[in-house]
Design a protein around this motif. Structure first.
Motif, PDB file in Angstrom:
ATOM      1  N   ASN A  43     109.690 -93.629 -35.505  1.00 37.88           N
ATOM      2  CA  ASN A  43     108.474 -94.571 -35.156  1.00 37.88           C
ATOM      3  C   ASN A  43     107.753 -94.751 -36.474  1.00 37.88           C
ATOM      4  O   ASN A  43     107.774 -93.607 -37.328  1.00 37.88           O
ATOM      5  CB  ASN A  43     107.898 -94.233 -33.723  1.00 37.88           C
ATOM      6  N   LEU A  44     106.723 -95.364 -36.280  1.00 39.82           N
ATOM      7  CA  LEU A  44     105.691 -95.445 -37.671  1.00 39.82           C
ATOM      8  C   LEU A  44     105.135 -94.257 -37.903  1.00 39.82           C
ATOM      9  O   LEU A  44     104.912 -93.775 -38.720  1.00 39.82           O
ATOM     10  CB  LEU A  44     104.832 -96.428 -37.239  1.00 39.82           C
ATOM     11  N   LYS A  45     104.529 -93.503 -36.766  1.00 38.49           N
ATOM     12  CA  LYS A  45     103.998 -92.341 -36.975  1.00 38.49           C
ATOM     13  C   LYS A  45     104.833 -91.236 -37.565  1.00 38.49           C
ATOM     14  O   LYS A  45     104.398 -90.564 -38.669  1.00 38.49           O
ATOM     15  CB  LYS A  45     103.317 -91.560 -35.795  1.00 38.49           C
ATOM     16  N   ASP A  46     105.984 -91.192 -37.249  1.00 42.25           N
ATOM     17  CA  ASP A  46     106.850 -90.119 -37.590  1.00 42.25           C
ATOM     18  C   ASP A  46     107.285 -90.473 -39.120  1.00 42.25           C
ATOM     19  O   ASP A  46     107.276 -89.643 -39.838  1.00 42.25           O
ATOM     20  CB  ASP A  46     108.114 -89.876 -37.047  1.00 42.25           C
ATOM     21  N   LEU A  48     105.698 -92.030 -41.355  1.00 42.49           N
ATOM     22  CA  LEU A  48     104.293 -91.791 -42.393  1.00 42.49           C
ATOM     23  C   LEU A  48     103.999 -90.443 -42.329  1.00 42.49           C
ATOM     24  O   LEU A  48     103.494 -90.101 -43.568  1.00 42.49           O
ATOM     25  CB  LEU A  48     103.088 -92.697 -41.951  1.00 42.49           C
ATOM     26  N   LEU A  49     104.189 -89.506 -41.453  1.00 41.46           N
ATOM     27  CA  LEU A  49     103.908 -88.210 -41.473  1.00 41.46           C
ATOM     28  C   LEU A  49     104.882 -87.138 -41.826  1.00 41.46           C
ATOM     29  O   LEU A  49     104.630 -86.084 -41.775  1.00 41.46           O
ATOM     30  CB  LEU A  49     103.077 -87.685 -40.364  1.00 41.46           C
ATOM     31  N   GLN A  50     106.250 -87.741 -41.713  1.00 37.86           N
ATOM     32  CA  GLN A  50     107.489 -86.836 -42.135  1.00 37.86           C
ATOM     33  C   GLN A  50     107.038 -86.166 -43.503  1.00 37.86           C
ATOM     34  O   GLN A  50     106.624 -86.421 -44.408  1.00 37.86           O
ATOM     35  CB  GLN A  50     108.541 -87.591 -41.997  1.00 37.86           C
ATOM     36  N   LYS A 141     105.402 -93.895 -49.029  1.00 38.03           N
ATOM     37  CA  LYS A 141     104.333 -94.060 -47.855  1.00 38.03           C
ATOM     38  C   LYS A 141     103.158 -95.187 -48.179  1.00 38.03           C
ATOM     39  O   LYS A 141     102.730 -95.899 -47.423  1.00 38.03           O
ATOM     40  CB  LYS A 141     103.990 -92.786 -47.368  1.00 38.03           C
ATOM     41  N   ILE A 145     102.291 -99.013 -46.574  1.00 39.44           N
ATOM     42  CA  ILE A 145     101.237 -99.433 -45.978  1.00 39.44           C
ATOM     43  C   ILE A 145     100.505-100.635 -46.673  1.00 39.44           C
ATOM     44  O   ILE A 145     100.312-101.784 -45.905  1.00 39.44           O
ATOM     45  CB  ILE A 145     100.223 -98.286 -45.676  1.00 39.44           C
TER      46      ILE A 145
END
Length: 222
Positions: A43-46, A48-50, A141, A145
């Motif tokens: 997903n988008l959160k995972d 961007l934060l991986q 990343k 965005i």
């Protein structure tokens, strides 16, 4: 007769912007493919934060993100190019000539390709080649965005009643802010993607960030 002339002068041929939709849909398809296949349904959160050591398929994700960024940026700025250079316009492929979008896309694609190649050589030449993979993982990343912001700007630019001449100044402010933010993003990111020594950082920013932008600006707008 004067009335008919005034009427003719007021007639405006509507622009056919279907090509913009096709390009943007292609970009969205590329991202769906990347998130579902390359990133294994992340997903988008995972995404961007991986963390770097937990990520996989970093190179394909970087390539796809770079392609989308080049496409959306070319769509947005192609209409501001004064003219296609004569030596480019005279080139024909299967009887087709490059329009402003085609010329802009090739210029932007070459810009990213050359800048990335020089970046790789830069890290190798200073003996910090292992940091290159961390560099393009982190920059992915940022450009991911940015490309979404460019998609939104493309939709607003072509499908909303805006004054394109006046808004060009706002585009300049926007891209100036993005460029400055990117420099600080690279300098202070926790992954420490730039060389440790300050003069290598200064050399990278001047030769591989500022200089290429100036060359691309001169190629497209002069």
């Amino acid at each position: 007769m004067p009335l008919s002339q005034n009427f003719i002068n007021q007639v405006r041929i509507p622009e056919n912007n279907d090509w913009v939709i096709f390009v943007l849909l292609g970009c969205i398809f590329l991202y769906l493919f990347m998130m579902n296949i390359v990133e294994r349904e992340a997903n988008l959160k995972d995404f961007l934060l991986q963390k770097y050591f937990d990520a996989s398929n970093n190179l394909p994700s970087w390539v796809i993100t770079s392609c989308v960024t080049a496409l959306t940026l070319s769509v947005l700025i192609s209409q501001y190019i004064p003219t296609v250079p004569k030596y480019v316009a005279e080139l024909q492929i299967l009887g087709y000539q490059l329009n402003k979008f085609g010329f802009c896309l090739i210029a932007v694609a070459l810009f990213y390709l050359v800048k990335s190649s020089l970046g790789f050589l830069f890290f190798q030449s200073i003996g910090d080649g292992k940091k290159w993979t961390i560099f393009y993982f982190t920059s992915t990343k940022f450009y991911f965005i940015l490309s979404f912001l460019l998609i939104i700007l493309c939709v607003a630019h072509y499908y909303f009643p805006i004054d394109r001449n006046k808004i060009f100044l706002y585009y300049l402010f926007f891209f100036s802010f993005v460029f400055i933010f990117k420099i600080f993003f690279y300098l202070f990111h926790k992954n420490k993607i730039l060389p440790e020594k300050w003069y290598y950082k200064f050399l990278y920013i001047c030769t591989l960030q500022i200089a290429p932008i100036l060359l691309l600006w001169k190629l497209l707008f002069f």
